[in-house]
Scaffold this motif. Structure first.
Motif, PDB file in Angstrom:
ATOM      1  N   ASP A 100       0.851  -1.088  -0.019  1.00  0.00           N
ATOM      2  CA  ASP A 100       0.107   0.159   0.037  1.00  0.00           C
ATOM      3  C   ASP A 100       0.901   1.307  -0.032  1.00  0.00           C
ATOM      4  OD1 ASP A 100      -1.747   2.229   0.663  1.00  0.00           O
ATOM      5  OD2 ASP A 100      -3.026   1.127   2.142  1.00  0.00           O
ATOM      6  N   PRO A 101       0.789   2.160  -0.969  1.00  0.00           N
ATOM      7  CA  PRO A 101       1.804   3.215  -1.169  1.00  0.00           C
ATOM      8  C   PRO A 101       1.492   4.267  -0.144  1.00  0.00           C
ATOM      9  CG  PRO A 101       0.165   3.391  -2.991  1.00  0.00           C
ATOM     10  CD  PRO A 101      -0.286   2.106  -2.190  1.00  0.00           C
ATOM     11  N   ILE A 102       0.376   4.347   0.554  1.00  0.00           N
ATOM     12  CA  ILE A 102       0.166   5.457   1.715  1.00  0.00           C
ATOM     13  C   ILE A 102       0.889   5.201   2.581  1.00  0.00           C
ATOM     14  CG2 ILE A 102      -1.610   6.473   2.971  1.00  0.00           C
ATOM     15  CD1 ILE A 102      -3.693   6.163   0.848  1.00  0.00           C
ATOM     16  N   PRO A 103       0.942   4.181   3.365  1.00  0.00           N
ATOM     17  CA  PRO A 103       1.924   4.029   4.579  1.00  0.00           C
ATOM     18  C   PRO A 103       3.356   3.950   4.333  1.00  0.00           C
ATOM     19  CG  PRO A 103       0.438   1.999   4.092  1.00  0.00           C
ATOM     20  CD  PRO A 103       0.029   3.027   3.359  1.00  0.00           C
ATOM     21  N   VAL A 104       3.582   3.406   3.155  1.00  0.00           N
ATOM     22  CA  VAL A 104       4.864   3.458   2.708  1.00  0.00           C
ATOM     23  C   VAL A 104       5.426   4.817   2.508  1.00  0.00           C
ATOM     24  CG1 VAL A 104       6.512   2.899   0.670  1.00  0.00           C
ATOM     25  CG2 VAL A 104       4.846   1.226   1.470  1.00  0.00           C
ATOM     26  N   VAL A 105       4.816   5.631   1.984  1.00  0.00           N
ATOM     27  CA  VAL A 105       5.189   7.028   1.647  1.00  0.00           C
ATOM     28  C   VAL A 105       5.430   7.962   2.899  1.00  0.00           C
ATOM     29  CG1 VAL A 105       4.549   9.186   0.537  1.00  0.00           C
ATOM     30  CG2 VAL A 105       4.573   7.077  -0.907  1.00  0.00           C
ATOM     31  N   ASN A 106       4.326   7.496   3.697  1.00  0.00           N
ATOM     32  CA  ASN A 106       4.425   8.310   5.085  1.00  0.00           C
ATOM     33  C   ASN A 106       5.529   8.064   5.786  1.00  0.00           C
ATOM     34  OD1 ASN A 106       2.342  10.205   5.910  1.00  0.00           O
ATOM     35  ND2 ASN A 106       0.744   8.525   5.619  1.00  0.00           N
ATOM     36  N   ARG A 107       5.895   6.582   5.625  1.00  0.00           N
ATOM     37  CA  ARG A 107       7.120   6.228   6.460  1.00  0.00           C
ATOM     38  C   ARG A 107       8.381   6.930   5.763  1.00  0.00           C
ATOM     39  NH1 ARG A 107      10.739   2.393   5.103  1.00  0.00           N
ATOM     40  NH2 ARG A 107       9.131   1.385   3.777  1.00  0.00           N
ATOM     41  N   VAL A 108       8.583   6.724   4.564  1.00  0.00           N
ATOM     42  CA  VAL A 108       9.952   7.266   3.899  1.00  0.00           C
ATOM     43  C   VAL A 108       9.982   8.682   3.967  1.00  0.00           C
ATOM     44  CG1 VAL A 108      11.187   7.134   1.860  1.00  0.00           C
ATOM     45  CG2 VAL A 108       9.884   5.080   2.508  1.00  0.00           C
ATOM     46  N   SER A 139       5.475   9.312  -8.910  1.00  0.00           N
ATOM     47  CA  SER A 139       4.376   8.352  -8.644  1.00  0.00           C
ATOM     48  C   SER A 139       3.829   7.815 -10.022  1.00  0.00           C
ATOM     49  CB  SER A 139       3.182   9.023  -7.835  1.00  0.00           C
ATOM     50  OG  SER A 139       1.989   8.313  -8.167  1.00  0.00           O
ATOM     51  N   HIS A 140       3.644   6.500 -10.167  1.00  0.00           N
ATOM     52  CA  HIS A 140       2.968   6.127 -11.400  1.00  0.00           C
ATOM     53  C   HIS A 140       1.601   5.420 -10.875  1.00  0.00           C
ATOM     54  CE1 HIS A 140       3.144   5.192 -15.463  1.00  0.00           C
ATOM     55  NE2 HIS A 140       2.556   3.985 -15.150  1.00  0.00           N
ATOM     56  N   LEU A 141       0.892   6.031 -10.029  1.00  0.00           N
ATOM     57  CA  LEU A 141      -0.385   5.722  -9.603  1.00  0.00           C
ATOM     58  C   LEU A 141      -1.398   6.208 -10.308  1.00  0.00           C
ATOM     59  CD1 LEU A 141       0.230   6.511  -5.548  1.00  0.00           C
ATOM     60  CD2 LEU A 141       0.152   4.151  -6.563  1.00  0.00           C
ATOM     61  N   GLY A 142      -1.391   7.190 -10.835  1.00  0.00           N
ATOM     62  CA  GLY A 142      -2.460   7.950 -11.842  1.00  0.00           C
ATOM     63  C   GLY A 142      -2.830   8.846 -11.027  1.00  0.00           C
ATOM     64  N   TYR A 143      -3.336  10.079 -11.910  1.00  0.00           N
ATOM     65  CA  TYR A 143      -3.875  11.486 -11.291  1.00  0.00           C
ATOM     66  C   TYR A 143      -4.978  11.343 -10.371  1.00  0.00           C
ATOM     67  CZ  TYR A 143      -5.362  16.280 -10.962  1.00  0.00           C
ATOM     68  OH  TYR A 143      -5.633  17.376 -10.701  1.00  0.00           O
ATOM     69  N   ALA A 144      -6.197  10.623 -10.722  1.00  0.00           N
ATOM     70  CA  ALA A 144      -7.347  10.523 -10.013  1.00  0.00           C
ATOM     71  C   ALA A 144      -8.274   9.568 -10.666  1.00  0.00           C
ATOM     72  CB  ALA A 144      -7.965  12.115 -10.211  1.00  0.00           C
ATOM     73  N   TYR A 145      -9.058   8.972  -9.742  1.00  0.00           N
ATOM     74  CA  TYR A 145     -10.019   8.061 -10.254  1.00  0.00           C
ATOM     75  C   TYR A 145     -11.257   8.212  -9.731  1.00  0.00           C
ATOM     76  CZ  TYR A 145      -5.700   5.651 -11.373  1.00  0.00           C
ATOM     77  OH  TYR A 145      -4.560   5.154 -11.778  1.00  0.00           O
ATOM     78  N   GLU A 146     -12.388   7.760 -10.281  1.00  0.00           N
ATOM     79  CA  GLU A 146     -13.595   8.067  -9.812  1.00  0.00           C
ATOM     80  C   GLU A 146     -14.144   6.697  -8.303  1.00  0.00           C
ATOM     81  OE1 GLU A 146     -16.565   7.327 -12.860  1.00  0.00           O
ATOM     82  OE2 GLU A 146     -15.788   9.019 -13.823  1.00  0.00           O
ATOM     83  N   ASP A 147     -13.374   5.769  -8.340  1.00  0.00           N
ATOM     84  CA  ASP A 147     -13.622   4.918  -7.207  1.00  0.00           C
ATOM     85  C   ASP A 147     -12.590   5.338  -6.195  1.00  0.00           C
ATOM     86  OD1 ASP A 147     -11.173   3.963  -8.357  1.00  0.00           O
ATOM     87  OD2 ASP A 147     -11.980   2.144  -9.241  1.00  0.00           O
ATOM     88  N   ASP A 148     -12.386   4.404  -5.226  1.00  0.00           N
ATOM     89  CA  ASP A 148     -11.382   4.266  -4.118  1.00  0.00           C
ATOM     90  C   ASP A 148      -9.913   4.102  -4.283  1.00  0.00           C
ATOM     91  OD1 ASP A 148     -11.780   1.710  -4.111  1.00  0.00           O
ATOM     92  OD2 ASP A 148     -12.150   1.634  -1.884  1.00  0.00           O
ATOM     93  N   LYS A 149      -9.469   3.701  -5.357  1.00  0.00           N
ATOM     94  CA  LYS A 149      -8.310   3.493  -5.944  1.00  0.00           C
ATOM     95  C   LYS A 149      -7.208   4.554  -5.567  1.00  0.00           C
ATOM     96  CE  LYS A 149      -7.834   1.405  -9.925  1.00  0.00           C
ATOM     97  NZ  LYS A 149      -7.539   1.354 -11.298  1.00  0.00           N
TER      98      LYS A 149
END
Length: 319
Positions: A200-208, A225-235
Motif C-alpha cells: 500500500d503506497p500510503i503508509p509506505v510514503v508516510n514512513r519514507v 508516482s505511477h499511481l495515476g492522477y485521479a479515479y472515480e473509485d477509491d483506488k
C-alpha cells in the motif's frame, strides 16, 4: 472581473502551448525570486514516454510532429546552460508503445535516458511487459537509480537493484526522493510480476517521507508516482496520496496520461500544500518546477512551467 482573468489565463496557456512556448504559473516571476539569499532548484520531469524515440509522424493525427528524444535533449541542455541546480526525473512507463521497444527490449530507452542525464526514475506497469527477468536483464544500462518503495522484489532478479529513496544535494539543498507504483495485478500478465509484492503506497510514503524530512533533514521531498492522477473509485491516486500523507512537497505523476495545464495543489494531513503535476505522455511536454528556497527563513516558493516539445527544438544534438 475574476472570470475574465481566468479566461485570459486559459487563453494564454492554450496559445503558449500552440507556439511551443513555456507557460509559467506561480505567484512571482522567476527573475524576482532569484537573490543572493536564495537558492533555486529547477526540477524537469517526464512521464509515460512509452518508447517514443522519434516525433509523432506527420499523418494528420492529433499529436503529429510532437515529441522526440533529440528535441528533448536540446531543450534540457539549453536549460542546464542557464540554471545551476537542475534535476531530471521520470515517473514511469518509459517502455512500450513503438517498435523500438519490441526490437530492443528497453535497452535503447535506458541508453538514451542515461545520455540525457536523468537523476532518477520509477517503474510503471509497462516496465514489466517483458517480465521481471526482461527488466532485470537490461537495467544495468541505466546510470541512474529507480525508486520503487512500494514494490518488494525480495527473492526475484530485481532484488537489490532498485532503491527505496535517494538523497541528492544541489546548491546546498538536500532533496529527498522516493517512488511508488500502481498495483500491476490485472494490468500485466501474472507471470510477468511473479514474486513481486505490492505494498500500500500510503503508509509506505508516510514512513519514507518522515524519515527523509526528520532524520535525513531534507529540505524538499519529491515522490515519483505511477499511481495515476485521479479515479472515480477509491483506488489510490496522486490526489488521494497527497491528502493522506505528511512531509511530501511535490508529487510528479504518471499512468493516466493526464495533461495538466498547471499543477494541482492539495492539502496534506497537516494542512500543508502538496504540488501535483503530470505532463501527458509520449514526451510531448517537458514539465518544469522552479523551487526557490530562502536560506534565512527556510521558506520556499514554487513556480511551475512546461514546454511543448516540437520542431522549434530541432537541431544538432549529442544523444
Amino acid at each position: 472581473m475574476e472570470e475574465l482573468k481566468s479566461l485570459n489565463r486559459r487563453t494564454f496557456i492554450k496559445q503558449s502551448f500552440a507556439l511551443g512556448a513555456v507557460a509559467a504559473f506561480g505567484t512571482l516571476p522567476l527573475d524576482v525570486l532569484a537573490t543572493d539569499k536564495q537558492v533555486r532548484l529547477t526540477i524537469l520531469h517526464t512521464n509515460d514516454v512509452h518508447s517514443r524515440i522519434e516525433p509523432f509522424p506527420l499523418d494528420g493525427s492529433r499529436h503529429q510532429g510532437l515529441g522526440g528524444v533529440a528535441r528533448r535533449s536540446t531543450l534540457i541542455n539549453s536549460i542546464r546552460k542557464t540554471e545551476k541546480n537542475v534535476l531530471l526525473l521520470d515517473a514511469g512507463d518509459m517502455f512500450q508503445g513503438t517498435p523500438y521497444f519490441n526490437m530492443f527490449e528497453g535497452k535503447l530507452e535506458l541508453e538514451l535516458m542515461s545520455k540525457l542525464g536523468y537523476d532518477a526514475g520509477t517503474f510503471g506497469n509497462h516496465e514489466f511487459d517483458n517480465g521481471i527477468q526482461g527488466l532485470a536483464k537490461h537495467l544495468h544500462i541505466a546510470n541512474f537509480p529507480f525508486l520503487t518503495a512500494n514494490y518488494d522484489f525480495t527473492g526475484t532478479l530485481l532484488e537489490g537493484k532498485t532503491k527505496e529513496y535517494l538523497i541528492i544535494e544541489k546548491g546546498g539543498l538536500r532533496v529527498g526522493l522516493t517512488g511508488v507504483g500502481i498495483d500491476v495485478e490485472g494490468l500485466v500478465d501474472p507471470n510477468s510480476h511473479r514474486g513481486m509484492t505490492y505494498l500500500d503506497p500510503i503508509p509506505v510514503v508516510n514512513r519514507v517521507a518522515k524519515f527523509l524530512k526528520e532524520e535525513k533533514k531534507c529540505d524538499l521531498v519529491i515522490c515519483l508516482s505511477h499511481l495515476g492522477y485521479a479515479y472515480e473509485d477509491d483506488k489510490v491516486s496522486d490526489l488521494k496520496l497527497a491528502a493522506s500523507t505528511r512531509h511530501v512537497d511535490i508529487i510528479l505523476g504518471g499512468h493516466t496520461h493526464t495533461f495538466l495545464d498547471e499543477p494541482t495543489r492539495i492539502k496534506d494531513l497537516d494542512g500543508k500544500e502538496v504540488w501535483i503535476n503530470q505532463v501527458g505522455f509520449a514526451g510531448i511536454r517537458l514539465g518544469r518546477l522552479d523551487v526557490v528556497f530562502n536560506k534565512a527563513t527556510g521558506k520556499k516558493n514554487i513556480v511551475a512551467s512546461q514546454y511543448t516539445v516540437d520542431k522549434q527544438f530541432d537541431g544538432l544534438v549529442n544523444v
